[in-house]
Every structure is written in C-alpha cells, then in structure tokens.
Design a protein around this motif. Structure first.
Motif, mmCIF file in Angstrom:
data_model
loop_
_atom_site.group_PDB
_atom_site.id
_atom_site.type_symbol
_atom_site.label_atom_id
_atom_site.label_comp_id
_atom_site.label_asym_id
_atom_site.label_seq_id
_atom_site.Cartn_x
_atom_site.Cartn_y
_atom_site.Cartn_z
ATOM 1 N N GLY A 60 0.805 -1.209 0.000
ATOM 2 C CA GLY A 60 0.000 0.000 0.000
ATOM 3 C C GLY A 60 0.839 1.260 0.000
ATOM 4 N N VAL A 61 1.755 1.375 -0.975
ATOM 5 C CA VAL A 61 2.669 2.517 -1.056
ATOM 6 C C VAL A 61 2.358 3.320 -2.313
ATOM 7 C CG1 VAL A 61 5.078 3.242 -1.239
ATOM 8 C CG2 VAL A 61 4.469 1.263 0.184
ATOM 9 N N THR A 62 2.287 4.640 -2.182
ATOM 10 C CA THR A 62 2.080 5.520 -3.328
ATOM 11 C C THR A 62 3.166 6.582 -3.388
ATOM 12 O OG1 THR A 62 -0.329 5.249 -3.332
ATOM 13 C CG2 THR A 62 0.548 7.230 -4.375
ATOM 14 N N PHE A 63 3.838 6.667 -4.539
ATOM 15 C CA PHE A 63 4.726 7.784 -4.863
ATOM 16 C C PHE A 63 4.102 8.498 -6.060
ATOM 17 C CE2 PHE A 63 7.834 4.764 -2.975
ATOM 18 C CZ PHE A 63 8.460 5.598 -2.059
ATOM 19 N N GLU A 64 3.651 9.712 -5.896
ATOM 20 C CA GLU A 64 3.016 10.402 -7.013
ATOM 21 C C GLU A 64 3.399 11.881 -7.035
ATOM 22 O OE1 GLU A 64 -1.231 10.193 -6.714
ATOM 23 O OE2 GLU A 64 -1.329 11.809 -5.232
ATOM 24 N N ASN A 65 3.323 12.451 -8.229
ATOM 25 C CA ASN A 65 3.613 13.870 -8.421
ATOM 26 C C ASN A 65 5.013 14.231 -7.914
ATOM 27 O OD1 ASN A 65 0.940 14.286 -9.425
ATOM 28 N ND2 ASN A 65 0.214 14.368 -7.312
ATOM 29 N N LEU A 66 5.990 13.490 -8.449
ATOM 30 C CA LEU A 66 7.383 13.737 -8.091
ATOM 31 C C LEU A 66 8.109 14.351 -9.285
ATOM 32 C CD1 LEU A 66 8.330 10.365 -6.322
ATOM 33 C CD2 LEU A 66 7.065 12.299 -5.401
#
Length: 407
Positions: A300-306
């Motif tokens: 359940g990991v989110t990396f977004e808008n980087l």
C-alpha cells in the motif's frame, strides 16, 4: 486520509501571542527558562534551567501551559523532557537557538544516541521561529563511516530531537542545522504532524537523515525543505498511515522506505503516501530497500507527483539491499513488497538506469503499477533504460524509459 487534530497547531500559535516575551498575558501560564536560571549566553550550560522549567510546565494543572525559549542562544547538554504531563496540551516554544555541546566528550557515560528527547508526552506542540543547532562536526570527524581505521571511531551519534512514545503531537517552523546524526526521530508515536521545517547539514555529513519514522502511526509531514548527507525522509519498520506532502529534497539520499529486515525480523509497513516532492541532485528518488533475511511485508505505497532534477536512481526497489554492494549471499527469504503505485513522475536522471526494480528471486514484487512516467537523461544523447528482476505489475499511459514489468 488521516485527519490530524489541527487544534494542536492552533494552540501553539495562540501560545506565541499569549506569552510574548516583553508583555506576557497575565491570563496565560508561561514558563520562561530565564526565570529558572538560564543564562542564554551560548557558553553556560542551561540544561538544568530547561529541565526545571519543563518540570513545572508539565506538572502545571493549567489547560495549555507554555515553556518559552526566548531570542537568545542556549547551550544545552543531553536532556530528556519526560511526560506524562497534567495538561491536555503543552507547548514548547523555541524563539531563540538551542545549541548542542561541540565535543563528543560531553556524552561520555551517557546515551550517545540522543541530545534532546521528549518521552511519553501527549498533546505536545514544539515550534516557534527558532533554531536547533546540533554542532555535529566533532562527531563527523570521528565517524567510522569516513574514518574506519581511526582508533575509537564512532558509528553512533546523537539525534538532535527525538519524540518517543508521544501522542497527538506536532513539530513546526523550526530551523534545524548540523545534527550529529539524524535530525528528527519519531519513534513509537501515534498522531504526529510536522510542518514548515528547514533541515540542513553538509552533503558529506554521515547519517544525517532529515526525518526518520520508526514504529509509528498516523504521521503527517507537510511543507519541509531538507538538505543533508543522508535520506531526506526515511521510513522504518512497524509504520503505517504515513502521509508526506510538499517536500524539497537535495542534496541527500531521497525519500526511502527502509532499509528493513536487516536482523531477519518480521517487517510490517503499510499505507505510505508520498506526493508533491521535488528532488535535486539526490542519490535516490523514490526508494524501497529491504534485506534478504527479512520477512513480513511492505504494501500500500504511493509515490506520485514527483519531479527529479539530475537524480542518480529516480525509481528504485531493492529487495537485495546490502551495506557492501555484492557482498551479501543470496537468500531464499525476503520481505514481500506489493501494491506500489508510481504515478506522474517527471524529470531527469544522472545515470542510464532510471527505473530499477531489483526484486528477490524467491519473494517477487507484485502489484506494481506505473502510470504517466517521463524521465530523460541529464546528459545530451544518453538514452535511459529500465531494469527489472522478478517484478510483476502493469503500466498505464506514457512510460519512459520503456517499462520492464512482468504481467
């Protein structure tokens, strides 16, 4: 989304106005360290004055007591501010500078992992316009990382501020510089909000993470700038519901989950959300790193808008993490990494492998989703590639470099 009690922040702001230094509000209960014997000259040890002021504020039966560090420089030796406190909320208002001793000898016979620590406090608000200066150079100069052959080199150095077993607490508006090791540690806490920090240390300073979260839940980090010699933000074991927004990172090692499972323990990390991060010149971008001997899960990991500006490893999962590259024997165990989203990621890579999913041959990465990723080289004419080992998932929209996930 975790909803944090913002009344804590409002309480701290109210304390700033209520406990002005020159004209204290007679209805506000304020405890100024100067009234307890602090010199504020930057050379006298003011530790006992800080502790006396804390003990009175903590034991006060008023609803919202405030301890004040005024606009002077205070030399403080290692101290622990202990709870629980009688008040529902307690404010620790830093307007001046708190200065660490510059010699590691000050820690002789003491716990050299910590300098300032808050333990077992609920409703704690630490903030103000002041500075916390760890004066870490003496520790860096004897670090085993850079001086492995030095007699009595040290691998453990003080964290500037630790929050231990705290609940419903906050840290805001402080400028941290030159911690001997990690600047801020959150451990065994439930409900922590961190806002509007600046954290700085030289790029060459060893192990000077900006913020490390360990065994904690419901943590929100928003609007911080970190320039250090290690991870800007690192997330350790037994953590969940961590929300990170609006971070400027670099130099440093990026945003990291891990390393996890080094001792073969069962890892439990879930519901991690990272969004709106700018990384410049960092070693890594979005990273998950686990040791092969570990067990358990990261999910359940989110990396977004980087956005990456010349980042060495923009997107990296490493289930074969080892402190000496290539020196760890391949194991049949591993931490299960699943349900990870990388979305809306743009910028430049300083190496040719921009996406590196180095998953265990025994315990695959599953449920990896990549959406709208556009990475280019920071070198003219260089073409970027992706590398995957035992990584399963899907790609949607434009993905550059070309994805390598298995379906």
């Amino acid at each position: 989304m975790c909803r944090f009690p913002f009344s804590l922040i409002i309480g701290l702001v109210s304390a700033i106005f209520a406990c002005s230094i020159n004209n204290a509000n007679p209805d506000a209960i304020c405890f100024n360290v100067l009234d307890y014997g602090a010199a504020g000259d930057g050379t006298t040890d003011d530790s006992q004055a800080f502790l006396m002021a804390w003990n009175e504020a903590c034991s006060s039966e008023t609803e919202n007591p405030t301890l004040i560090i005024p606009r002077l420089t205070f030399l403080v030796s290692p101290v622990v501010f202990r709870g629980p406190c009688k008040a529902k909320n307690i404010n620790f208002l830093i307007l001046g500078m708190i200065l660490a001793p510059d010699s590691p000898q000050t820690w002789k016979g003491l716990d050299q992992s910590q300098w300032l620590a808050f333990h077992g406090v609920s409703g704690l608000n630490v903030g103000g316009s002041g500075w916390i200066n760890g004066q870490g150079k003496g520790w860096w100069d004897q670090s085993c990382r850079y001086h492995p052959h030095m007699k009595e080199c040290t691998s453990l150095a003080p964290t500037a501020v630790k929050f231990l077993s705290c609940k419903r607490s906050s840290l805001s508006d402080i400028h941290f510089v030159n911690s001997a090791q990690t600047h801020v540690l959150i451990m065994r806490c439930d409900g922590m909000e961190i806002n509007h920090l600046i954290i700085q240390a030289p790029e060459t300073s060893p192990n000077t993470d900006g913020i490390h979260i360990q065994a904690s839940y419901n943590v929100v980090i928003n609007d911080i700038i970190v320039s250090t010699g290690d991870d800007c933000i690192s997330i350790g074991d037994h953590t969940s519901n961590i929300y990170i927004f609006n971070v400027g990172c670099g130099p440093g090692h990026g945003i990291s989950i891990g390393s996890l499972g080094r001792s073969g323990n069962i890892v439990q990390v879930e519901n991690i959300y990272v969004s709106r991060v700018y990384l410049k010149g960092t070693t890594n971008g979005a990273r998950i790193k686990t040791w092969q001997v570990g067990k358990g899960h990261v999910r359940g990991v989110t990396f977004e808008n980087l956005y990456f500006d010349s980042v060495k490893n923009p997107i990296i999962i490493d289930q074969n993490y080892c402190n000496i590259r290539g020196a760890c024997k391949e194991q049949k165990t591993g931490v299960q990494i699943s349900d990870v989203l990388f979305e809306n990621i743009y910028g430049t890579s300083s190496t040719d492998v921009a996406i590196n999913l180095n998953c265990s041959r025994s315990v695959a990465c599953t449920g990896i989703l990549m959406k709208s990723i556009y990475l280019t080289s920071d070198k003219i004419g260089h073409k970027l590639t992706s590398y995957c080992t035992n990584a399963y998932g899907y790609s949607l929209g434009m993905i550059q470099p070309l994805p390598c996930l298995q379906i």
